[in-house]
Scaffold this active site. Structure first.
Site, PDB file in Angstrom:
ATOM      1  CB  ILE A 143      -1.021   0.020   1.175  1.00 33.81           C
ATOM      2  CG1 ILE A 143      -0.374  -0.304   2.528  1.00 33.81           C
ATOM      3  CG2 ILE A 143      -2.145  -0.976   0.913  1.00 33.81           C
ATOM      4  CD1 ILE A 143       0.336   0.842   3.151  1.00 33.81           C
ATOM      5  CE  LYS A 193       4.808  -1.584   5.353  1.00 33.08           C
ATOM      6  NZ  LYS A 193       4.144  -2.361   4.297  1.00 33.08           N
ATOM      7  CG  PHE A 229       5.546   6.142  -2.798  1.00 31.01           C
ATOM      8  CD1 PHE A 229       6.354   6.584  -3.835  1.00 31.01           C
ATOM      9  CD2 PHE A 229       4.388   6.839  -2.503  1.00 31.01           C
ATOM     10  CE1 PHE A 229       6.010   7.723  -4.561  1.00 31.01           C
ATOM     11  CE2 PHE A 229       4.041   7.975  -3.225  1.00 31.01           C
ATOM     12  CZ  PHE A 229       4.855   8.421  -4.251  1.00 31.01           C
ATOM     13  CE  LYS A 237      10.479  -3.354   3.722  1.00 27.65           C
ATOM     14  NZ  LYS A 237       9.102  -2.898   3.482  1.00 27.65           N
ATOM     15  CG  ASP A 265      10.066  -2.269  -0.386  1.00 28.15           C
ATOM     16  OD1 ASP A 265       9.708  -1.847  -1.511  1.00 28.15           O
ATOM     17  OD2 ASP A 265       9.324  -2.944   0.342  1.00 28.15           O
ATOM     18  CD  GLU A 297       8.826   0.391   4.536  1.00 25.81           C
ATOM     19  OE1 GLU A 297       8.148  -0.400   3.850  1.00 25.81           O
ATOM     20  OE2 GLU A 297       9.735   1.098   4.072  1.00 25.81           O
ATOM     21  N   GLY A 298       8.113  -0.976   9.047  1.00 26.42           N
ATOM     22  CA  GLY A 298       7.783  -2.365   9.317  1.00 26.42           C
ATOM     23  C   GLY A 298       7.639  -3.140   8.020  1.00 26.42           C
ATOM     24  CB  VAL A 299       7.776  -6.387   6.937  1.00 25.77           C
ATOM     25  CG1 VAL A 299       7.584  -7.200   8.184  1.00 25.77           C
ATOM     26  CG2 VAL A 299       7.573  -7.243   5.698  1.00 25.77           C
TER      27      VAL A 299
END
Length: 225
Positions: free
Chosen positions: A13, A15, A17, A37, A54, A115-117
């Site tokens: 969705i 994240k 970006f 990440k 990512d 950032e999570g996953v």
């Protein structure tokens, strides 16, 4: 450790970006920003090495000279749930080692964007998930809401889970997933009323990703960054 934990209403969705856009926007204020990440599953062969897409995107967004290993401390080859990817490679995810690596990269910056996953509760081991990771880091949370059918329910459930873990929902970002979604303004109004946190912006589908930072109002973040 200062910064924010970036989670989303689902996988795919935007994240990364949004994390890249926030990295550029905060760096433009003079802050030294480390995008991280935390875990990444799925790698491609690029520039004579295996790297997650990512991680590569965040590598391009930062200006601290961080390596891809610092930005993506734990990368798996297979594009699947992290605990499954780890098992396929004959191992497990080491909680302490991962937290140490994230904190080491964050220490090189004024603020970190971790950032999570996937969504907020993706399993990492049998007893540890991404919500636990956020709690271990103790960072306020930024929620990326993928605008598509069902996003209001997903966003409110995620916000409820964030607060149930004792974490603060610092802000949210609306990222367009379905460009043909009807009643966008009404959806945004319902999200704003339900999430009860500042909205940093609504990002439409963009042909140039470098235009995304201009779509964000980072003033709610700067004071605490």
């Amino acid at each position: 450790m200062k910064g924010f934990f970036i989670t989303g209403t689902d996988t795919e969705i935007g994240k990364t970006f949004v994390t890249a856009a926030l990295t550029r926007a905060l760096a433009a204020t003079g802050l030294r920003v480390a995008p991280i990440k935390s875990l990444a599953a799925g790698q491609t062969w690029r520039n004579s090495r295996w790297i997650n897409e990512d991680v590569a995107e965040l590598l391009e967004a930062q200006n601290l000279g961080l390596s891809d290993a610092e930005i993506g401390p734990l990368q798996f080859r297979e594009p699947c749930a992290p605990h499954i990817a780890a098992k396929l490679e004959g191992g497990t995810i080491d909680r302490d080692a991962l937290l140490t690596a994230i904190r080491a990269t964050a220490a090189k910056a004024d603020t970190a964007l971790v950032e999570g996953v996937g969504g907020f509760r993706v399993p990492l081991t049998e007893t540890w998930d991404t919500a636990d990771l956020a709690v271990d880091l103790g960072l306020p949370v930024i929620l990326v809401v993928g605008l598509r059918l069902g996003c209001i329910n997903h966003a409110l459930l995620t916000a409820e889970a964030i607060r149930a873990r004792g974490l603060r929902l610092a802000a949210w970002v609306a990222n367009t997933v379905d460009p043909d979604q009807p009643h966008v303004a009404d959806n945004l109004a319902s999200l704003q009323a339900g999430l009860k946190a500042p909205c940093l912006g609504h990002i439409p589908r963009l042909s140039d990703p470098l235009a995304a930072p201009a779509r964000l109002d980072i003033s709610p973040l700067v004071a605490s960054a």
